[in-house]
Design a protein around this motif. Structure first.
Motif: not given
Length: 276
Positions: A5-11, A20-24
């Motif tokens: 989730s942190r990777l997606l948030r950062s990118l 992002w966690l919930g959607l994944g």
């Protein structure tokens, strides 16, 4: 708090880590005990959505344009990586965790290559070492996810929530191993911890699986509760905060009774997810 989730948030810079966690795929539960001759029992627990990788699901659920490449050639893999970086795209690679003797993969965000050094979101690696760890993941050889644009769709939180509830209630795989997943997997963990041999050999492992590895603290439940709040104050959010507290207690003091208490809370919460 949670690696993917942190990777997606950062990118991408869109949505919170919790969203992002919930959607994944959000949370899940998997529990196995492996027994090998002459060795103590080996317990493993995964508390995030499993087994389907969450990054691809989260990107698809928000309409993020992306490409996934795999190749058996290290030279082609490095060429693909450099081309994606040169295009200014977000890049996530699946590598073996450095220092491990077996291919336990993790996703890393690659920010650039400076000479013979690979810059990652979480630090740096020599290019040769990075290529070694990238090549060590046999099943997903040199996997590279290239993010080519921003989200193009509103997140489908309702579908994400129901899917998580269905997975927790089962089945997950559709075969005999389903007993180790979801609510059933939690009950299996209580049974395993009632075995003194498993309990004695697994205290540190239980802590690491519930607080550190492939998870966020509290078996990812508090972060998932944040997602449910963002999704519209879902009534299961308080239950998952309670479950998170219980799982953290289990991490500190593994016991069948604590696991059963956590499973009872989780069963009530899963019913609310499915009925959303």
């Amino acid at each position: 708090m949670h690696r993917e989730s942190r990777l997606l948030r950062s990118l991408l810079g869109t949505h919170s880590e919790a969203m992002w966690l919930g959607l994944g795929g959000g949370i899940g539960f998997m529990c196995f005990v492996f027994r090998y001759s002459g060795q103590p029992p080996m317990l493993t627990i995964v508390t995030q959505a499993h087994p389907e990788p969450m990054i691809g699901k989260a990107l698809a659920r928000t309409g993020v344009p992306h490409q996934v490449r795999r190749t058996g050639s290290p030279k082609v893999a490095e060429r693909n990586l450099r081309a994606a970086l040169d295009a200014g795209h977000g890049v996530i690679c699946r590598i073996r965790r450095p220092g491990q003797d077996f291919p336990d993969p993790c996703d890393v965000a690659v920010l650039g290559i400076d000479g013979d050094v690979v810059r990652l979101l979480d630090g740096e690696m020599p290019l040769t070492a990075f290529m070694t760890e990238w090549s060590a993941v046999r099943k997903e050889k040199h996997q590279l996810t290239e993010i080519t644009g921003p989200p193009t769709a509103e997140p489908d939180v309702r579908a994400a929530i129901k899917e998580t509830g269905d997975r927790l209630k089962g089945p997950v795989l559709g075969n005999r191993f389903d007993v180790n997943f979801g609510l059933s997997g939690m009950r299996r963990l209580a049974e395993h911890l009632a075995d003194p041999e498993v309990l004695e050999s697994s205290r540190q492992r239980v802590h690491d699986c519930l607080e550190v590895e492939h998870t966020a603290p509290g078996a990812t439940r508090p972060l998932y509760a944040d997602f449910l709040d963002e999704a519209g104050n879902h009534p299961a959010a308080p239950l998952y905060r309670t479950a998170g507290e219980l799982w953290s207690q289990v991490a500190r003091d593994p016991s069948p009774e604590l696991v059963r208490r956590a499973a009872q809370v989780e069963e009530e919460a899963a019913e609310l997810l499915v009925g959303f």
